[in-house]
Design a protein around this motif. Sequence first.
Motif, PDB file in Angstrom:
ATOM      1  N   THR A  35      13.035  -1.196  -3.285  1.00  0.00           N
ATOM      2  CA  THR A  35      12.848  -2.616  -3.604  1.00  0.00           C
ATOM      3  C   THR A  35      13.213  -3.481  -2.409  1.00  0.00           C
ATOM      4  OG1 THR A  35      13.316  -2.224  -5.953  1.00  0.00           O
ATOM      5  CG2 THR A  35      13.535  -4.483  -5.148  1.00  0.00           C
ATOM      6  N   GLY A  36      14.371  -3.206  -1.813  1.00  0.00           N
ATOM      7  CA  GLY A  36      14.789  -3.956  -0.631  1.00  0.00           C
ATOM      8  C   GLY A  36      13.792  -3.833   0.503  1.00  0.00           C
ATOM      9  N   TYR A  37      13.282  -2.615   0.706  1.00  0.00           N
ATOM     10  CA  TYR A  37      12.316  -2.412   1.791  1.00  0.00           C
ATOM     11  C   TYR A  37      11.029  -3.184   1.541  1.00  0.00           C
ATOM     12  CZ  TYR A  37       8.894  -0.206   4.807  1.00  0.00           C
ATOM     13  OH  TYR A  37       7.896   0.000   5.721  1.00  0.00           O
ATOM     14  N   LEU A  38      10.487  -3.083   0.341  1.00  0.00           N
ATOM     15  CA  LEU A  38       9.198  -3.711   0.064  1.00  0.00           C
ATOM     16  C   LEU A  38       9.283  -5.233   0.050  1.00  0.00           C
ATOM     17  CD1 LEU A  38       7.831  -1.265  -2.649  1.00  0.00           C
ATOM     18  CD2 LEU A  38       7.036  -1.517  -0.291  1.00  0.00           C
ATOM     19  N   ILE A  39      10.431  -5.783  -0.347  1.00  0.00           N
ATOM     20  CA  ILE A  39      10.584  -7.234  -0.299  1.00  0.00           C
ATOM     21  C   ILE A  39      10.685  -7.717   1.147  1.00  0.00           C
ATOM     22  CG2 ILE A  39      12.153  -9.150  -0.808  1.00  0.00           C
ATOM     23  CD1 ILE A  39      12.820  -7.754  -3.445  1.00  0.00           C
ATOM     24  N   LEU A  40      11.558  -7.077   1.927  1.00  0.00           N
ATOM     25  CA  LEU A  40      11.805  -7.544   3.289  1.00  0.00           C
ATOM     26  C   LEU A  40      10.677  -7.143   4.248  1.00  0.00           C
ATOM     27  CD1 LEU A  40      15.628  -6.749   3.490  1.00  0.00           C
ATOM     28  CD2 LEU A  40      14.524  -8.947   3.023  1.00  0.00           C
ATOM     29  N   GLU A  41      10.272  -5.884   4.167  1.00  0.00           N
ATOM     30  CA  GLU A  41       9.191  -5.442   5.036  1.00  0.00           C
ATOM     31  C   GLU A  41       7.850  -5.973   4.547  1.00  0.00           C
ATOM     32  OE1 GLU A  41       8.666  -2.366   8.251  1.00  0.00           O
ATOM     33  OE2 GLU A  41       9.553  -4.302   7.880  1.00  0.00           O
ATOM     34  N   GLY A  42       7.788  -6.335   3.264  1.00  0.00           N
ATOM     35  CA  GLY A  42       6.546  -6.872   2.721  1.00  0.00           C
ATOM     36  C   GLY A  42       6.104  -8.123   3.452  1.00  0.00           C
ATOM     37  N   PHE A  43       7.025  -9.063   3.679  1.00  0.00           N
ATOM     38  CA  PHE A  43       6.610 -10.278   4.388  1.00  0.00           C
ATOM     39  C   PHE A  43       6.417 -10.003   5.872  1.00  0.00           C
ATOM     40  CE2 PHE A  43      11.321 -11.033   4.549  1.00  0.00           C
ATOM     41  CZ  PHE A  43      11.478 -11.183   5.918  1.00  0.00           C
ATOM     42  N   ASP A  44       7.156  -9.025   6.447  1.00  0.00           N
ATOM     43  CA  ASP A  44       6.917  -8.640   7.841  1.00  0.00           C
ATOM     44  C   ASP A  44       5.486  -8.170   8.040  1.00  0.00           C
ATOM     45  OD1 ASP A  44       9.430  -9.196   8.677  1.00  0.00           O
ATOM     46  OD2 ASP A  44      10.111  -7.131   8.846  1.00  0.00           O
ATOM     47  N   LEU A  45       5.083  -7.222   7.202  1.00  0.00           N
ATOM     48  CA  LEU A  45       3.731  -6.680   7.313  1.00  0.00           C
ATOM     49  C   LEU A  45       2.684  -7.742   6.985  1.00  0.00           C
ATOM     50  CD1 LEU A  45       4.453  -3.254   5.597  1.00  0.00           C
ATOM     51  CD2 LEU A  45       3.930  -3.607   8.018  1.00  0.00           C
ATOM     52  N   GLY A  46       2.994  -8.586   6.010  1.00  0.00           N
ATOM     53  CA  GLY A  46       2.080  -9.658   5.656  1.00  0.00           C
ATOM     54  C   GLY A  46       1.867 -10.630   6.791  1.00  0.00           C
ATOM     55  N   VAL A  47       2.942 -10.976   7.487  1.00  0.00           N
ATOM     56  CA  VAL A  47       2.816 -11.870   8.645  1.00  0.00           C
ATOM     57  C   VAL A  47       1.921 -11.236   9.705  1.00  0.00           C
ATOM     58  CG1 VAL A  47       4.083 -12.846  10.607  1.00  0.00           C
ATOM     59  CG2 VAL A  47       4.981 -13.103   8.282  1.00  0.00           C
ATOM     60  N   GLY A  48       2.124  -9.952   9.982  1.00  0.00           N
ATOM     61  CA  GLY A  48       1.281  -9.276  10.967  1.00  0.00           C
ATOM     62  C   GLY A  48      -0.184  -9.287  10.574  1.00  0.00           C
ATOM     63  N   HIS A 105      -0.996  -5.333  15.869  1.00  0.00           N
ATOM     64  CA  HIS A 105      -0.042  -5.699  14.818  1.00  0.00           C
ATOM     65  C   HIS A 105      -0.779  -5.972  13.498  1.00  0.00           C
ATOM     66  CE1 HIS A 105       3.802  -8.301  13.942  1.00  0.00           C
ATOM     67  NE2 HIS A 105       3.580  -7.389  13.032  1.00  0.00           N
ATOM     68  N   THR A 106      -1.923  -6.618  13.581  1.00  0.00           N
ATOM     69  CA  THR A 106      -2.705  -6.922  12.379  1.00  0.00           C
ATOM     70  C   THR A 106      -3.218  -5.654  11.704  1.00  0.00           C
ATOM     71  OG1 THR A 106      -3.380  -9.077  13.243  1.00  0.00           O
ATOM     72  CG2 THR A 106      -4.765  -8.106  11.527  1.00  0.00           C
ATOM     73  N   VAL A 107      -3.716  -4.715  12.499  1.00  0.00           N
ATOM     74  CA  VAL A 107      -4.186  -3.443  11.936  1.00  0.00           C
ATOM     75  C   VAL A 107      -3.064  -2.745  11.184  1.00  0.00           C
ATOM     76  CG1 VAL A 107      -5.030  -1.134  12.517  1.00  0.00           C
ATOM     77  CG2 VAL A 107      -6.000  -3.137  13.659  1.00  0.00           C
ATOM     78  N   VAL A 108      -1.877  -2.752  11.772  1.00  0.00           N
ATOM     79  CA  VAL A 108      -0.713  -2.149  11.106  1.00  0.00           C
ATOM     80  C   VAL A 108      -0.392  -2.896   9.812  1.00  0.00           C
ATOM     81  CG1 VAL A 108       1.749  -1.653  11.324  1.00  0.00           C
ATOM     82  CG2 VAL A 108       0.231  -1.321  13.281  1.00  0.00           C
ATOM     83  N   GLY A 109      -0.484  -4.232   9.864  1.00  0.00           N
ATOM     84  CA  GLY A 109      -0.170  -5.038   8.695  1.00  0.00           C
ATOM     85  C   GLY A 109      -1.082  -4.757   7.514  1.00  0.00           C
ATOM     86  N   PHE A 110      -2.311  -4.335   7.780  1.00  0.00           N
ATOM     87  CA  PHE A 110      -3.224  -3.938   6.704  1.00  0.00           C
ATOM     88  C   PHE A 110      -3.033  -2.470   6.317  1.00  0.00           C
ATOM     89  CE2 PHE A 110      -5.481  -7.820   7.815  1.00  0.00           C
ATOM     90  CZ  PHE A 110      -5.961  -8.242   6.581  1.00  0.00           C
ATOM     91  N   GLY A 111      -2.832  -1.616   7.312  1.00  0.00           N
ATOM     92  CA  GLY A 111      -2.817  -0.181   7.053  1.00  0.00           C
ATOM     93  C   GLY A 111      -1.605   0.316   6.297  1.00  0.00           C
ATOM     94  N   VAL A 112      -0.417  -0.112   6.695  1.00  0.00           N
ATOM     95  CA  VAL A 112       0.806   0.402   6.071  1.00  0.00           C
ATOM     96  C   VAL A 112       0.897   0.047   4.583  1.00  0.00           C
ATOM     97  CG1 VAL A 112       3.335   0.264   6.077  1.00  0.00           C
ATOM     98  CG2 VAL A 112       2.092   0.540   8.226  1.00  0.00           C
ATOM     99  N   PRO A 113       0.651  -1.213   4.171  1.00  0.00           N
ATOM    100  CA  PRO A 113       0.718  -1.502   2.730  1.00  0.00           C
ATOM    101  C   PRO A 113      -0.251  -0.680   1.902  1.00  0.00           C
ATOM    102  CG  PRO A 113       0.759  -3.544   3.979  1.00  0.00           C
ATOM    103  CD  PRO A 113       0.437  -2.452   4.953  1.00  0.00           C
ATOM    104  N   VAL A 114      -1.470  -0.467   2.410  1.00  0.00           N
ATOM    105  CA  VAL A 114      -2.447   0.319   1.651  1.00  0.00           C
ATOM    106  C   VAL A 114      -1.957   1.750   1.475  1.00  0.00           C
ATOM    107  CG1 VAL A 114      -4.773   1.295   1.702  1.00  0.00           C
ATOM    108  CG2 VAL A 114      -4.412  -1.108   2.289  1.00  0.00           C
ATOM    109  N   LEU A 115      -1.468   2.361   2.553  1.00  0.00           N
ATOM    110  CA  LEU A 115      -0.980   3.745   2.470  1.00  0.00           C
ATOM    111  C   LEU A 115       0.241   3.842   1.562  1.00  0.00           C
ATOM    112  CD1 LEU A 115      -1.392   4.777   6.209  1.00  0.00           C
ATOM    113  CD2 LEU A 115      -2.680   5.685   4.274  1.00  0.00           C
ATOM    114  N   MET A 116       1.142   2.866   1.656  1.00  0.00           N
ATOM    115  CA  MET A 116       2.314   2.854   0.782  1.00  0.00           C
ATOM    116  C   MET A 116       1.901   2.706  -0.679  1.00  0.00           C
ATOM    117  SD  MET A 116       5.361   3.036   2.280  1.00  0.00           S
ATOM    118  CE  MET A 116       6.144   2.866   3.879  1.00  0.00           C
TER     119      MET A 116
END
Length: 374
Positions: free
Chosen positions: A17-30, A120-131
Amino acid sequence: MDWLSILWFILIAVLWTGYLILEGFDLGVGALIPLVAKNDEERSQTVKTIGPHWDGNEVWLLTAGGATFAAFPEWYATMFSGMYLALFLVLVLLILRIVAIEWRKMIDTVQWRKTCDYTHTVVGFGVPVLMGVAFANLVQGMHIEVVDPITNEPLAGPVTPELLVTGVHNITGGFFSLLTPFTILGGLVVLAICLSQGAQFLALKTTGPVFERAEKLSATFSLAATVLTAVWALWAVLAYAETVWAWLPLVVAALALIASAVFSQKAFNNNMVSFLCSSAGIAGAVAFIFTAMAPNVMKSYLDPSFSLTIAQASSTHSTLVVMTIVAVIFVPVVLAYTAWSYWVFRARVTLEDIPENMGLLPKQVRLGANFLQG
């Protein structure tokens, strides 16, 4: 079943939960860089909002993985061996993000920074989908077989309880067995939530044109996240949930995401409340995932008896006792440090905060100048 096993099952859910909340906006920004930033200065402003936080946020991922390895070694072994390619892709993408952020400022050309930003943008799309695909597989179940530890052959037909306990659980379906309509939708759900979180975070941390675009995108993506999550969650609870208790976190997640979408709209427009509600929605969604798959840590759709349960995957009682003592001592320290860092860097990032010159000129690089001497 050891009560400490249940406790650590819950604690791992908290870490995710902590990871997805905090890293969620990181990846979203990217992922949002091309949509909110129209020039080099605005892209720098966007990246700077997560500069003090992104690497600290990844600690939650490392801790979740480490806790799974220590508390549930067979869960860790089964998941990381059977989902090796998917997790390897996540690792590669996260490494690329490190390069894109840390090396962005090393060479002082617009083209270099633009290349880093689009990586950075490619990562921001790719990681959430794989997760999202990975989490959806935990709910749906996977092509898991149990192998006889003596003959190394998959068990078939009626098997004794002893073999189910001592046998080795293997994901044998291959990479493409992880991709189904349900799991792909799960990936899109996590992506939509990250885009919504990222837009809401940018609306809280920027000024000027980036702020205005982020506010508009927040309204759009929060609605998309709510609709996609509703479809996926109803599908999950009706088709795959092991217990009726899964409805409780589902209701919490639904109400929180609806509230986030409402407060993102122009008529209500409260970015902080919207961001907090979105975070609560993520917490509810993770609680739903773990509740839906309990008492298993990995479900088999081949045969329910092949599922890996909390009790089967758990470490010894003494190991869990030591882990609990360490967690009680150090988790408050991590939480205090995280809260302090967000308080220190609470100010909005403006275009005036962007330095005029960043890194070496290409000519200096070709002449052999290094990054320490300039």
